[in-house]
Design an enzyme around this catalytic site. Structure first.
Site, PDB file in Angstrom:
ATOM      1  N   LEU A 161       0.825  -1.217   0.000  1.00 26.28           N
ATOM      2  CA  LEU A 161       0.000   0.000   0.000  1.00 26.28           C
ATOM      3  C   LEU A 161       0.851   1.256   0.000  1.00 26.28           C
ATOM      4  CD1 LEU A 161      -0.131   1.670   2.937  1.00 26.28           C
ATOM      5  CD2 LEU A 161      -1.377  -0.348   3.619  1.00 26.28           C
ATOM      6  N   GLU A 163       0.934   5.174   1.283  1.00 25.80           N
ATOM      7  CA  GLU A 163       0.268   6.142   2.137  1.00 25.80           C
ATOM      8  C   GLU A 163      -0.362   7.194   1.236  1.00 25.80           C
ATOM      9  OE1 GLU A 163       2.733   7.519   5.418  1.00 25.80           O
ATOM     10  OE2 GLU A 163       3.347   5.453   5.785  1.00 25.80           O
ATOM     11  N   CYS A 271       9.531   3.972   4.723  1.00 22.43           N
ATOM     12  CA  CYS A 271       9.769   2.708   4.003  1.00 22.43           C
ATOM     13  C   CYS A 271      10.992   2.730   3.097  1.00 22.43           C
ATOM     14  CB  CYS A 271       8.529   2.311   3.213  1.00 22.43           C
ATOM     15  SG  CYS A 271       7.181   1.770   4.277  1.00 22.43           S
TER      16      CYS A 271
HETATM   17  N1  LIG Z   1       3.401   2.661   5.971  1.00 24.59           N
HETATM   18  C1  LIG Z   1       3.415   2.132   4.759  1.00 24.59           C
HETATM   19  O1  LIG Z   1       3.101   2.806   3.751  1.00 24.59           O
HETATM   20  C2  LIG Z   1       3.839   0.702   4.556  1.00 24.59           C
HETATM   21  C3  LIG Z   1       3.608   0.102   3.293  1.00 24.59           C
HETATM   22  C4  LIG Z   1       4.004  -1.215   3.108  1.00 24.59           C
HETATM   23  C5  LIG Z   1       4.648  -1.901   4.121  1.00 24.59           C
HETATM   24  N2  LIG Z   1       4.891  -1.282   5.313  1.00 24.59           N
HETATM   25  C6  LIG Z   1       5.574  -2.043   6.358  1.00 24.59           C
HETATM   26  O2  LIG Z   1       4.589  -2.338   7.337  1.00 24.59           O
HETATM   27  C7  LIG Z   1       5.170  -2.385   8.638  1.00 24.59           C
HETATM   28  C8  LIG Z   1       4.436  -1.411   9.548  1.00 24.59           C
HETATM   29  O3  LIG Z   1       4.587  -0.109   9.029  1.00 24.59           O
HETATM   30  P1  LIG Z   1       3.730   1.112   9.551  1.00 24.59           P
HETATM   31  O4  LIG Z   1       4.062   2.262   8.668  1.00 24.59           O
HETATM   32  O5  LIG Z   1       2.310   0.702   9.723  1.00 24.59           O
HETATM   33  O6  LIG Z   1       4.391   1.340  10.995  1.00 24.59           O
HETATM   34  P2  LIG Z   1       3.787   2.129  12.242  1.00 24.59           P
HETATM   35  O7  LIG Z   1       4.943   2.505  13.084  1.00 24.59           O
HETATM   36  O8  LIG Z   1       2.834   3.170  11.765  1.00 24.59           O
HETATM   37  O9  LIG Z   1       2.911   1.034  13.000  1.00 24.59           O
HETATM   38  C9  LIG Z   1       3.426  -0.050  13.691  1.00 24.59           C
HETATM   39  C10 LIG Z   1       2.523  -0.337  14.881  1.00 24.59           C
HETATM   40  O10 LIG Z   1       2.951  -1.538  15.507  1.00 24.59           O
HETATM   41  C11 LIG Z   1       2.831  -1.377  16.897  1.00 24.59           C
HETATM   42  N3  LIG Z   1       3.680  -2.358  17.571  1.00 24.59           N
HETATM   43  C12 LIG Z   1       5.020  -2.343  17.758  1.00 24.59           C
HETATM   44  N4  LIG Z   1       5.435  -3.434  18.388  1.00 24.59           N
HETATM   45  C13 LIG Z   1       4.324  -4.173  18.631  1.00 24.59           C
HETATM   46  C14 LIG Z   1       4.103  -5.418  19.257  1.00 24.59           C
HETATM   47  N5  LIG Z   1       5.111  -6.129  19.749  1.00 24.59           N
HETATM   48  N6  LIG Z   1       2.855  -5.878  19.338  1.00 24.59           N
HETATM   49  C15 LIG Z   1       1.808  -5.168  18.814  1.00 24.59           C
HETATM   50  N7  LIG Z   1       1.967  -3.985  18.204  1.00 24.59           N
HETATM   51  C16 LIG Z   1       3.211  -3.480  18.111  1.00 24.59           C
HETATM   52  C17 LIG Z   1       3.227   0.068  17.138  1.00 24.59           C
HETATM   53  O11 LIG Z   1       2.749   0.543  18.386  1.00 24.59           O
HETATM   54  C18 LIG Z   1       2.584   0.759  15.934  1.00 24.59           C
HETATM   55  O12 LIG Z   1       1.273   1.203  16.222  1.00 24.59           O
HETATM   56  C19 LIG Z   1       6.652  -2.041   8.429  1.00 24.59           C
HETATM   57  O13 LIG Z   1       7.369  -3.236   8.284  1.00 24.59           O
HETATM   58  C20 LIG Z   1       6.651  -1.284   7.104  1.00 24.59           C
HETATM   59  O14 LIG Z   1       7.894  -1.364   6.455  1.00 24.59           O
HETATM   60  C21 LIG Z   1       4.468  -0.016   5.554  1.00 24.59           C
END
Ligand SMILES: NC(=O)c1ccc[n+]([C@@H]2O[C@H](COP(=O)([O-])OP(=O)(O)OC[C@H]3O[C@@H](n4cnc5c(N)ncnc54)[C@H](O)[C@@H]3O)[C@@H](O)[C@H]2O)c1
Length: 446
Positions: A161, A163, A271
């Site tokens: 996805l 943002e 990312c």
């Molecule tokens: N943001 C994007 O556009 C996007 C797109 C594709 C992939 N990703 C990948 O997705 C993953 C998450 O990204 P994001 O942007 O949502 O990050 P983020 O920091 O917004 O969210 C991560 C969430 O996980 C929670 N968390 C941390 N440790 C935890 C645990 N042990 N148990 C439960 N919850 C826990 C945090 O409190 C936070 O709310 C990353 O690996 C990122 O690379 C993100």
């Protein structure tokens, strides 16, 4: 009975995934370790800005009038383990402090909490972006720790996805990639994604390492494309050419394509930068570092853009920032998001501030996050207020609001009529007509 899904980690990815799965008709229970997020989400409020997400959430959060009631939030791991047939792990995987490698501690902690509580058959699905080889290791953790043993399986289902388009991308992805070891796992995921697959979304079945690699390879390619056009901007500048015309012309070749060819201050966010660095680090561990040495160039071309923007601003001010007022339009790493992680705009703003400039930032949605990360910068409640009295205006995030600004009206407010377009998206002719000196990276000065 429809499958019961859980989502672990409710950030940009997890909150969107949880709401989208409820939208697709599943009962969803989502968990985070951040009580503030859970409290907000349980009221149908989204702790970040993502277009359309709050509406989708409110349509499903239990307890909200008129909602389907299919989406609930909790902080209880026991509840999650008892509830789910399929558990999606969506926690963050940032860059390690002081290293290129990925910090897997959040993923490991999530698996460590969940696995010992899995007493019934379940599929755990990793969605976080992880170094290749992680799934293999985490599968062993699951088998070793889960009381249900072999009845608990792992799949890896990377997320693509964007943002700003997260809702659309989650409901109608351009592809679904699953790394699985059994038909059972594949079939469960086919059931989860039956709606988008029926709409024609390709469903690619792979092994664990390939599924993990698809995500990092895609990000490495996108980062390379951006740094490529920025390298062309550097050469165009040196040769007196125009990178915008060059990009348009090469973009007509459909092997190249026009997207991601806008020269500017480069990529940032939570990312691309950390993913290409983690990819290089992992390739090094695997003895394949030579294959990815080009990513070092991609990274350094990208980071150089930020310094070049600072240099351009300094030059526009006659050689120094001391006592000069700089308006910065944009704080987020991209438009339609409030995400300021590794934001090129804030990096540039911070550098100018540290060199003595009086920086005033305005962003449509990123002000709160920007203030948290860069509390010493100045902030204004509108673009007009940021520009008032400025000696130079920097356009650093391509929000539509900035394209719609009236340069003639801004000219009445600014002290110096110089605009530097770090995103190559403003209407140069319009700004020039209003009396501004318009400059953009990789383009000739008119
Ligand atoms: N943001 C994007 O556009 C996007 C797109 C594709 C992939 N990703 C990948 O997705 C993953 C998450 O990204 P994001 O942007 O949502 O990050 P983020 O920091 O917004 O969210 C991560 C969430 O996980 C929670 N968390 C941390 N440790 C935890 C645990 N042990 N148990 C439960 N919850 C826990 C945090 O409190 C936070 O709310 C990353 O690996 C990122 O690379 C993100």
């Amino acid at each position: 009975m429809p499958l019961k899904l859980t989502v672990i980690g409710t950030g940009y990815l997890g909150a969107t995934h949880a709401a989208a799965m409820a939208e697709l008709g599943f009962d969803v229970l989502a968990l985070d370790i951040d009580p503030r997020k859970i409290e907000l989400l349980a009221q149908g409020r989204v702790p970040m800005f993502e277009p359309g997400l709050e509406d989708m959430l409110a349509r499903h959060v239990a307890g909200i009038e008129g909602s389907s009631g299919r989406l609930r939030f909790t902080m209880s791991w026991e509840e999650v383990a008892d509830f789910g047939d399929v558990h999606f792990v969506c926690v963050n995987t940032p860059q390690k402090q002081g290293e290129y490698a990925c910090d897997m501690s959040y993923v490991e902690s999530a698996f460590g909490q969940l696995a010992p509580l899995l007493r019934r058959p379940a599929l755990v699905v990793g969605k976080s972006t992880v170094p290749v080889g992680s799934a293999e290791r985490l599968a062993e953790t699951l088998t070793a720790l889960a009381p249900a043993g072999e009845d608990v399986e792992l799949a890896w289902n990377p997320e693509f996805l964007r943002e700003g388009f997260a809702v659309q991308d989650t409901l109608h992805p351009d592809r679904i990639v699953v790394g699985v070891r059994s038909e059972r796992a594949e079939n469960l995921l086919r059931e989860v994604y039956a709606t988008p697959v029926a709409e024609g979304t390709p469903f690619v079945v792979a092994d664990y390492p390939t599924a993990e690699l698809v995500k990092t390879a895609a990000n490495a390619f996108l980062a390379t494309k951006i740094s490529f056009i920025n390298a062309m901007a550097e050469v165009s500048e040196a040769a007196g050419g125009d990178v915008a015309v060059l990009a348009e012309a090469i973009g007509y070749d459909d092997r190249i394509g026009a997207k991601f060819l806008r020269a500017g201050i480069g990529f940032g966010g939570g990312c691309l930068p950390k993913d290409i660095r983690a990819f290089m680090a992992r390739a090094g561990e695997l003895g394949a570092d030579q294959a990815l040495t080009f990513l070092r160039e991609v990274d350094s071309t990208n980071m150089r853009r930020r310094t070049q923007m600072v240099d351009m601003a300094r030059e526009a001010l006659g050689g120094g920032f001391l006592g000069r007022r700089v308006a910065v339009l944009g704080a987020t790493f991209k438009p339609d998001s409030d995400d300021v992680r590794d934001s090129p705009a804030l990096n540039v703003a911070g550098q100018i501030h540290l060199q003595g400039g009086q920086v005033t930032v305005y962003d449509p949605k990123g002000m709160e996050n920007a203030r948290l990360h860069f509390p010493t910068l100045g902030y204004a409640p509108s673009a007009q207020d940021a520009v008032r009295g400025a000696d130079v205006v920097l356009h650093l995030t391509e929000w539509r609001e900035f394209r719609e600004l009236d340069p003639a009206a801004l000219a009445e407010l600014a002290r110096g009529l110089v605009v530097l377009d770090g995103r190559n998206t403003l209407d140069a002719a319009l700004w020039r007509k209003a009396g501004w000196t318009y400059r953009a990276m990789g383009r000739p000065n008119a």
